[in-house]
Design an enzyme around this catalytic site. Structure first.
Site, mmCIF file in Angstrom:
data_model
loop_
_atom_site.group_PDB
_atom_site.id
_atom_site.type_symbol
_atom_site.label_atom_id
_atom_site.label_comp_id
_atom_site.label_asym_id
_atom_site.label_seq_id
_atom_site.Cartn_x
_atom_site.Cartn_y
_atom_site.Cartn_z
ATOM 1 N N LYS A 79 2.366 -2.433 7.501
ATOM 2 C CA LYS A 79 3.269 -1.299 7.375
ATOM 3 C C LYS A 79 3.521 -0.684 8.751
ATOM 4 O O LYS A 79 2.608 -0.615 9.581
ATOM 5 C CB LYS A 79 2.643 -0.279 6.420
ATOM 6 C CG LYS A 79 3.477 0.933 6.077
ATOM 7 C CD LYS A 79 2.715 1.733 5.005
ATOM 8 C CE LYS A 79 3.322 3.083 4.746
ATOM 9 N NZ LYS A 79 2.550 3.814 3.706
ATOM 10 N N SER A 154 6.018 5.200 0.544
ATOM 11 C CA SER A 154 6.167 4.745 1.921
ATOM 12 C C SER A 154 5.650 3.339 2.183
ATOM 13 O O SER A 154 5.958 2.755 3.215
ATOM 14 C CB SER A 154 5.515 5.740 2.889
ATOM 15 O OG SER A 154 4.125 5.784 2.718
ATOM 16 N N SER A 178 1.010 6.316 -1.882
ATOM 17 C CA SER A 178 1.928 5.349 -1.276
ATOM 18 C C SER A 178 1.495 3.889 -1.338
ATOM 19 O O SER A 178 2.249 3.017 -0.921
ATOM 20 C CB SER A 178 2.198 5.727 0.185
ATOM 21 O OG SER A 178 2.962 6.900 0.239
#
Length: 465
Positions: A79, A154, A178
């Protein structure tokens, strides 16, 4: 119309553990695995908007001389809010220009020591503040189950790529849901570990209350279990009981509490029905199930929002120090700026909010003296359409919609407890609706054992079906 890249190549429909077995037995070569993952990523990249940065050439080099580790040669993504050597960290944000970093952060160091090969980084909402990754300039991250809908919070880019079959597992982190939210809307397994279970980058370690935990999103329980086992061999949290090598269900029958009311909000009637259906499955498997009120004090929603807003205010006010001379706060989205305003308007309440949040682990520990596990819906409502949580809208409108959707996941970020979202339910519209199991601090093994049992009893739908 569903979007996926599954096909007759070196990846097939294998999960990560299955791919490891194929590599170790010599039935597929690592370079062809990496090429297949690159091709699949490119196949879905434009439709899903999930990729923030590609490092294909690096992956090809590593494929020829893979590092050691159980997952050696398994392709993945990280990420774009963790530091990886040779890649910029952009945080889903246009307010500064990221630059290529010289060294891995602590998360990437632990993650890649397991042998995983990074193809790049995945897209997120700005600084991870929104539960829907909808970038004002680059566009939204879309669910491969229905591209008209958001891929969730996210870690959305990660979830979209794993669900679409580009890679078998990838990195996510969870500061308000998330990992679990995108797992819930993309039909995946998403486990948020106990606070401090895994390594963290410096910024997250410095939070006054460490609400963020790193982990993975996967398509199978065994992949999540294998990742935690291998990570524990690299980084051991000495204050927590070890997870170990969890490979099957337990025979122990558990005391299960069921919540259909979250922290300040209730679930949609369809979601309530799906949750109670899962509760009946647990009863059929021999567990003791009670529907009980949520233990959260009435102050939790406002306190958590104010703490979340304080994190945004820290970035807005200290952006130049954190991001360097290219910082331009005028390019932040309306959600980040609205959170900053919310913090400044309620600054006098912040000390009390933080004091109450710090007391929640004790309240949770007391609750778990009675119940081993809690079942709740991961999200209070079915997956919204893209645009519903667009961060360019009026702050009050978007925040009200966020609080109505994300009514269950922040509790474990506040308490530090582990929780996992499993794709056990499907809405009338044919979309995944995750069910969340949580346990007391350090009880990941219990969650994994129960997850194995539920995976066997109620196998989840496949995106290719």
């Amino acid at each position: 119309m569903r979007v996926h890249a599954y096909g007759d190549d070196a990846l097939g429909d294998l999960d990560a553990v299955g791919l490891v077995e194929e590599i170790q037995e010599g039935r597929v070569a690592i370079p062809e695995v990496i090429e297949a993952a690159i091709a699949r990523t490119e196949q879905v990249r434009d439709e899903l908007g999930a990729v923030a940065y590609v490092a294909y050439d690096r992956a090809r080099v590593e494929a020829r001389d893979p590092r050691g580790g159980y997952f050696a040669g398994v392709p993945t993504f990280l990420k774009d809010n963790v530091d990886v050597a040779g890649m910029p960290t952009q945080q889903g944000c246009d307010a500064y220009r990221g630059h290529s970093l010289e060294r891995d952060g602590d998360v990437a160091r632990m993650f890649l020591a397991t042998g995983l090969v990074p193809l790049g980084k995945t897209q997120l909402s700005e600084f991870g503040f929104s539960p829907s990754a909808e970038h004002p300039r680059l566009g939204p991250v879309r669910s491969p189950w229905d591209p008209a809908r958001t891929a969730g919070a996210s870690s959305a880019g990660t979830a979209a790529l794993v669900a679409a079959g580009a890679v078998p597992l990838a990195h996510g982190n969870d500061g308000g849901g998330s990992i679990r939210i995108p797992a819930a809307v993309n039909g995946l397994v998403g486990l948020k570990p106990t606070r401090d279970r895994l390594a963290q980058d410096k910024l997250n370690r410095q939070m006054p209350i460490r609400i963020v935990s790193d982990g993975v999103l996967t398509r199978s329980v065994r992949d999540t279990a294998a990742f935690l086992r291998e990570s524990e061999r690299v980084y051991r949290a000495l204050r927590l009981p070890p997870i170990g090598d969890v490979t099957r269900p337990s025979r122990t029958r558990l005391r299960v509490a069921v919540h259909t009311e979250g922290i300040g909000r209730g679930a949609d009637p369809e979601v309530v029905d799906l949750t109670l259906k899962t509760a009946r499955l647990l009863e059929e498997l021999g567990h003791r199930v009670d529907v009980v009120p949520h233990p959260a004090p009435a102050s939790v929603p406002d306190d958590f929002l104010l703490y979340w807003a304080m994190l945004a205010a820290t970035i807005v006010r200290g952006g130049r120090r954190l991001a360097g001379p290219t910082w331009d706060r005028g390019r932040l989205d309306q959600l980040t700026l609205g959170l900053d305003r919310h913090c400044r308007s309620n600054l006098r309440r912040l000390p009390g909010a933080m004091r109450r949040l710090r007391a929640l682990p004790r309240a949770s520990a007391e609750f778990h003296r009675t119940y081993d596990v809690v079942l709740a819906p991961t999200l209070a409502l079915p997956t919204p359409l893209v645009g519903h949580l667009d961060p360019t809208q009026d702050f009050e409108t978007v925040m009200e919609r966020i609080l109505a959707w994300v009514a269950f996941t922040p509790w474990q970020n506040a308490t530090g407890d582990p929780a996992v979202s499993l794709p056990l339910a499907t809405t009338a519209a044919g979309l995944p609706q995750g069910m969340m199991l949580s346990a007391g601090a350090g009880r990941e093994a219990t969650l994994l054992e129960l997850s194995y049992e539920l995976e066997e009893a109620s196998p989840w739908p496949r995106i290719t079906a």
